[in-house]
Design an enzyme around this catalytic site. Sequence first.
Site, PDB file in Angstrom:
ATOM      1  CG  HIS A 189      -2.208  -0.756   0.820  1.00  0.00           C
ATOM      2  ND1 HIS A 189      -2.425  -2.081   1.000  1.00  0.00           N
ATOM      3  CD2 HIS A 189      -3.490  -0.686  -0.143  1.00  0.00           C
ATOM      4  CE1 HIS A 189      -3.415  -2.698   0.524  1.00  0.00           C
ATOM      5  NE2 HIS A 189      -3.307  -2.100   0.121  1.00  0.00           N
ATOM      6  CD  GLU A 431     -10.315  -7.917  -2.138  1.00  0.00           C
ATOM      7  OE1 GLU A 431      -9.319  -7.354  -2.674  1.00  0.00           O
ATOM      8  OE2 GLU A 431     -10.794  -7.521  -0.871  1.00  0.00           O
ATOM      9  CB  CYS A 502     -10.309  -1.772  -8.650  1.00  0.00           C
ATOM     10  SG  CYS A 502     -10.412  -3.673  -7.499  1.00  0.00           S
TER      11      CYS A 502
END
Length: 572
Positions: A189, A431, A502
Amino acid sequence: MLEMKGIGASAGIAIAKAYRLEEPNLTVEKKNISDFEAEVKRFEEAIEQSKKELETIKSHALKELGEDKAEIFSAHLLVLSDPELLNPVKDKIKSDSVNAEFALKETADMFVSMFESMDNEYMQERAADIRDVTKRVTGHLLGVDIPNPSLISEEVIIVAGDLTPSDTAQLNRRFVKGFTTDIGGRTSHSAIMARSLEIPAVVGTKVATKELQNGVLVIVDGINGDVIVDPSQETIKQYEEKHQSFLAQKAEWAKLVNEPTVTNDGHHVELAANIGTPDDVKGVLENGGEAVGLYRTEFLYMGRDQLPTEEEQFDAYKTVLERMEGKSVVVRTLDIGGDKELPYLELPKEMNPFLGYRAIRLCLDEQEIFRTQLRALLRASTYGNLKIMFPMIATVNEFKEAKAILLEEKAKLQAEGQTVADDIEVGMMVEIPASAVIADQFAKEVDFFSIGTNDLIQYTMAADRMNEQVSYLYQPYNPAILRLITIVIEAAHKEGKWVGMCGEMAGDEIAIPILLGLGLDEFSMSATSILPARTQISKLSKKETESFKEQILSMSTTEEVVQFVKENFHLS
Ligand code: PEP
Ligand code: MG
């Protein structure tokens, strides 16, 4: 001159001095002291040094960052003058014959837990102030420096073992020209945030903190993943030229900023952006984003000491929706866990945080947290085109339960007389491989899917996305991944639902022709990837990409797929 290889996590070239950002070791040991007068004096001196330092930081913050930030340091200065904190420390040094840092720790811990347990926002903020100030004074007592990344005032390259997403969020773009870390991968991240801040970054070098001393000149090449330490004049010149051609390339891409995304045979796809904060919307619009395909709301919950209130969340969601002016905004509900921690929730440490108590699992369990977020979202829904999706859905029942809670909150708000948009689409992230495999079942329940390849790849390949030792297994073009994506797209289309992606794969130039051929409807990526992707898509024929679908899906290795795509789509 020394060269290090890492993973290019955010494109661009940066040249500046190294600034090491280290988590200081503030371990405090209990020691018996005999001369308590001297110990009290040592404590008082550390307080004075901390005050002086805070005065400097405060005036700097006032000049550079505005009154709000400076206020924080005024509060810290108040704590340092508060006899209610200082006297008990001195008393403890004398009565227990212990060292100052230990007496301070015991006293501060007691106040922090007392204030934190109060159901009062003001007292909880005081607890945070005491914690910060204690860290600073302890640093002085132990002779350890406390870095202040948000106050850096000259151009630097940040060097760190790892950067947490909240460290990254605090970086001041004016001065932080780039960063490099020992660990992390393209989908960690901090890397994702570097891309939205448009800061060049190289992660996973393994040795950055070992090799880089404070102040040494460094080049970070986020395009190729290279870090050059103490470069020669000739090398600097070479990289300045590379920087210029990167800027020229960006100017070329920028010509398509107001254009739709259309293939050369007239097929339109949506190019959306991933954001983490309302401030990121600016970058989305500047880079020609047609929508927000993923708003990672967890950043609203990070870098603070308590949960955001419904009002704070409402403001953030409303701001994003308004700034996007009616363009679609897909907001993902809280996806905490993995590398995104919330220390104030005090969750038990887990052996495998990426497989643990996180995201929708936590939200369905700690329903107050979830319901507060849903209320804020529903109230904001009238300010734009909101879509909501749930992260980490593994079972159909999880999705149904999450949606039922959303509908319950909607009904409650309406009963209170609040207006809520009627047409909010509700979807889910795909996911977890289990949800991809039975996408046909999910497709009956959802309005849309968004494929989160960062996690889908990590779970399918059983390879931690944070671990550079296994980063070779981050294989977006592996036929196993491509087949899962195909299952999801075909299942959705059969039910008349749309599918976005995404994960980082959506902006990858090798993946784009494949995904177009598989029928992906929406590509959501870091804002800076949008214009290169639009340029690429405008040169592709949808028909041609489709004609390769079966052939690609029947391949056996990543390498085979890559070679095929490069040859057929003229990529280098
Ligand atoms: C993903 O897993 O692909 C995703 C987009 O979510 P995150 O990166 O926030 O886990
Ligand atoms: Mg994910």
